[in-house]
Design a protein around this motif. Structure first.
Motif, PDB file in Angstrom:
ATOM      1  N   THR A 281      48.254  37.796  14.989  1.00 43.61           N
ATOM      2  CA  THR A 281      47.654  37.522  13.685  1.00 43.61           C
ATOM      3  C   THR A 281      48.709  37.034  12.700  1.00 43.61           C
ATOM      4  OG1 THR A 281      46.009  39.255  14.072  1.00 43.61           O
ATOM      5  CG2 THR A 281      46.304  38.531  11.806  1.00 43.61           C
ATOM      6  N   ARG A 285      48.746  33.441  10.811  1.00 43.43           N
ATOM      7  CA  ARG A 285      48.612  33.435   9.350  1.00 43.43           C
ATOM      8  C   ARG A 285      49.834  32.859   8.647  1.00 43.43           C
ATOM      9  NH1 ARG A 285      45.921  39.362   8.036  1.00 43.43           N
ATOM     10  NH2 ARG A 285      43.753  38.817   8.474  1.00 43.43           N
ATOM     11  N   LYS A 291      43.673  28.617  13.074  1.00 43.38           N
ATOM     12  CA  LYS A 291      42.443  29.400  12.931  1.00 43.38           C
ATOM     13  C   LYS A 291      41.392  28.818  13.878  1.00 43.38           C
ATOM     14  CE  LYS A 291      43.218  30.817   8.138  1.00 43.38           C
ATOM     15  NZ  LYS A 291      42.676  30.811   6.760  1.00 43.38           N
ATOM     16  N   PHE A 302      38.546  31.097  11.071  1.00 43.31           N
ATOM     17  CA  PHE A 302      39.104  32.454  11.044  1.00 43.31           C
ATOM     18  C   PHE A 302      39.996  32.728  12.241  1.00 43.31           C
ATOM     19  CE2 PHE A 302      35.173  32.490   8.720  1.00 43.31           C
ATOM     20  CZ  PHE A 302      35.472  33.229   7.588  1.00 43.31           C
ATOM     21  N   GLU A 303      40.810  33.718  12.088  1.00 46.70           N
ATOM     22  CA  GLU A 303      41.639  34.312  13.136  1.00 46.70           C
ATOM     23  C   GLU A 303      41.977  35.720  12.678  1.00 46.70           C
ATOM     24  OE1 GLU A 303      43.897  35.710  15.957  1.00 46.70           O
ATOM     25  OE2 GLU A 303      42.652  33.934  16.206  1.00 46.70           O
ATOM     26  N   GLU A 306      37.489  38.787  15.455  1.00 49.37           N
ATOM     27  CA  GLU A 306      36.751  39.852  14.767  1.00 49.37           C
ATOM     28  C   GLU A 306      36.411  39.461  13.324  1.00 49.37           C
ATOM     29  OE1 GLU A 306      39.421  40.348  16.635  1.00 49.37           O
ATOM     30  OE2 GLU A 306      38.410  41.375  18.301  1.00 49.37           O
ATOM     31  N   ASN A 307      37.285  38.633  12.720  1.00 46.64           N
ATOM     32  CA  ASN A 307      37.064  38.241  11.331  1.00 46.64           C
ATOM     33  C   ASN A 307      35.837  37.357  11.167  1.00 46.64           C
ATOM     34  OD1 ASN A 307      39.272  39.697  10.628  1.00 46.64           O
ATOM     35  ND2 ASN A 307      40.598  37.975  10.164  1.00 46.64           N
ATOM     36  N   SER A 310      32.727  39.543  11.163  1.00 46.17           N
ATOM     37  CA  SER A 310      32.513  40.155   9.850  1.00 46.17           C
ATOM     38  C   SER A 310      32.008  39.119   8.853  1.00 46.17           C
ATOM     39  CB  SER A 310      33.819  40.778   9.343  1.00 46.17           C
ATOM     40  OG  SER A 310      34.291  41.755  10.227  1.00 46.17           O
ATOM     41  N   HIS A 311      32.585  37.912   8.923  1.00 43.14           N
ATOM     42  CA  HIS A 311      32.179  36.839   8.003  1.00 43.14           C
ATOM     43  C   HIS A 311      30.709  36.467   8.188  1.00 43.14           C
ATOM     44  CE1 HIS A 311      32.064  32.961   5.959  1.00 43.14           C
ATOM     45  NE2 HIS A 311      31.583  32.454   7.074  1.00 43.14           N
ATOM     46  N   ARG A 332      31.739  46.158   7.288  1.00 44.59           N
ATOM     47  CA  ARG A 332      32.861  46.485   8.172  1.00 44.59           C
ATOM     48  C   ARG A 332      33.140  47.983   8.138  1.00 44.59           C
ATOM     49  NH1 ARG A 332      37.968  42.812   7.122  1.00 44.59           N
ATOM     50  NH2 ARG A 332      38.522  43.774   9.099  1.00 44.59           N
ATOM     51  N   SER A 391      44.028  37.153  -0.494  1.00 50.45           N
ATOM     52  CA  SER A 391      42.805  37.084  -1.294  1.00 50.45           C
ATOM     53  C   SER A 391      43.120  36.714  -2.748  1.00 50.45           C
ATOM     54  CB  SER A 391      42.061  38.427  -1.249  1.00 50.45           C
ATOM     55  OG  SER A 391      42.861  39.468  -1.772  1.00 50.45           O
TER      56      SER A 391
END
Length: 491
Positions: A281, A285, A291, A302-303, A306-307, A310-311, A332, A391
């Motif tokens: 990860t 990142r 991604k 995403f990467e 699992e992300n 959730s998204h 989550r 974020s």
């Protein structure tokens, strides 16, 4: 004569010069083991098993070599089984679902695990039952602590021989001889590991929970799910802080929080991690920016995988995790755990070793530590401003540079740059105030407002100090406003 004898040997004791030992199957029921190893004293039901044991454990003799890859084996049966990994031959099939296997033993194991649920092998110490004798033997070692297999390089001991092989390949050799045909991903161990990994691409889930029906790609995940969600069993306890865990893997990871061990490191910058997938990860990142998992609805990438799961819940509205105390639902599980600790229990098990401040979740502690180290991992490509959280960078870009506001209120159509702002805004319409002061009971729409209230009214804490005049403030925003009084007359 030979044909007659060949047909009758299945029910005859001695019809020709060859004598058939019909006692061997009976020994499985009586437990009799008349043959023993001269080196270690281990007993067996059949003499051939002693020979095989000697070659595998003590002498290391491997007389049978594979002509394709050169790998050597102790017995002729072993090499016959191995050759099927090259030819792809699967001569044994399940009578129920038709699934094919390289060994007859695997059919029996499959039948018990998937179709019949039969577990004929019971532990004498805890009465736990298992589908195969091998599983019972491995389990029994958790009681005795026996680890009969050791690494020849570093001496580390293991309960199972396959664990030694995997350890050698992962730690000492680094070799990954097995690969799949989807992403060229390599693996240290054999066909079963590749098969398990392939299910992440095919999304095949062979194992399901008997209580709620949830399906999994691995049987070990069912066991972990059962302990965590339904029965609450946590057989692994930390001797330092007495915290208990559902699986040995979770326990081992927890122990690293005490020892500080970080066995996995980034090959680019050398940063160390407690988990292997954290390195991956981190690489994607920070260094590669890769991604590989795009959302089919909004095309956001995403990467890790699992992300994106959730998204997707932001599109479907699914919230599979709910609080047993107040019923609040979450997308989550970490959000649920954070909610329980922050709102209901007040538990803060993660302590800062610099200022002793405590946190409910580990992620908050990691972010807090960046205040002490000054580490800023994320920077804006437009203006170069740096942030401790990704974020915060995203919010900065949307607010300052793009003006993008993708989150709209379905009551008044007001738009927001981030989802958390929309949630706070919605509470103005609903009147919901889920966060309350523990001292006076005053309620707030945001948890952040509780923190400010506590500092201003009850504790008087002012953790933000001006480095020019040393005036202290309760919030960072107040400090920023104050700093402008020093810089206002300089331009």
């Amino acid at each position: 004569m030979q044909r007659i004898h060949a047909e009758e040997k299945s029910y005859s004791w001695k019809m020709c010069d060859k004598a058939l030992d019909l006692k061997t199957p009976l020994r499985r029921n009586t437990g009799e083991k008349p043959f023993s190893c001269e080196v270690c004293g281990k007993t067996f039901t059949h003499k051939s098993h002693v020979t095989r044991h000697m070659q595998r454990i003590h002498t290391g003799e491997k007389l049978h070599s594979c002509k394709i890859c050169g790998k050597a084996f102790a017995t002729n049966n072993d090499i016959k089984r191995h050759l099927r990994t090259h030819t792809g031959e699967t001569p044994f099939s399940c009578e129920v679902c038709g699934k094919e296997f390289t060994q007859k033993y695997h059919v029996t194991k499959h039948m018990r695990r998937i179709h019949t649920g039969e577990k004929p092998h019971s532990c004498e110490m805890c009465d736990k039952a298992f589908a195969t004798n091998d599983s019972l033997k491995t389990h029994f070692q958790t009681h005795t602590g026996e680890k009969p297999f050791s690494c020849e390089v570093c001496g580390k001991k293991f309960t199972h021989k396959s664990y030694v092989t995997r350890h050698m390949l992962r730690i000492h050799i680094g070799e990954k001889p097995f690969s799949n045909n989807v992403y060229d991903k390599a693996f240290e161990t054999n066909f079963e590991l590749i098969s398990s990994h392939m299910r992440t691409h095919t999304e095949e889930k062979l194992f399901s929970c008997e209580i709620c029906g949830k399906e999994f790609t691995l049987k070990s995940n069912v066991t972990r799910h059962m302990r965590r969600i339904h029965i609450g069993e946590r057989p692994y306890t930390c001797k330092i802080c007495v915290k208990a865990f559902a699986t040995n893997e979770d326990f081992k990871l927890h122990m690293r929080t005490h020892t500080g061990e970080k066995p996995f490191s980034c090959v680019v910058c050398g940063k160390a991690f407690t988990r292997k997938h954290h390195v991956k990860t981190h690489m994607q990142r920070i260094h590669t920016g890769e991604k590989p998992y795009p959302c089919k609805i909004c095309l956001k990438a995403f990467e890790p995988k699992e992300n994106i799961k959730s998204h997707m819940r932001t599109h479907t509205g699914e919230k599979p995790f709910s609080c047993e105390v107040c019923g609040k639902e979450f997308t989550r599980k970490p959000h649920l755990m954070s909610h329980i600790r922050r709102i209901h229990t007040g538990e803060k098990p993660y302590l800062c070793n610099v200022c002793a401040k405590a946190f409910a979740i580990h992620a908050d502690l990691k972010l807090h530590m960046r205040k002490h180290t000054g580490e800023t991992l994320f920077s804006c490509e437009v203006c170069g401003k740096e942030y401790t959280r990704n974020s915060h960078l995203t919010t900065h870009i949307q607010r300052i540079h793009t003006g993008e506001k993708p989150y709209s209120c379905n009551v008044c159509d007001k738009a927001f740059a981030i989802n958390s702002e929309l949630k706070s805004h919605i509470r103005k319409h609903t009147g919901e105030r889920p966060f309350s002061c523990e001292v006076c009971g005053k309620e707030f729409t945001r948890n952040y407002y509780v923190t400010i209230h506590m500092r201003r009214i009850h504790t008087g804490e002012k953790p933000y100090s001006c480095n020019v005049c040393e005036t202290a403030f309760a919030t960072n925003s107040e400090l920023k406003s104050h700093m402008r009084t020093h810089t206002a007359g300089r331009s």
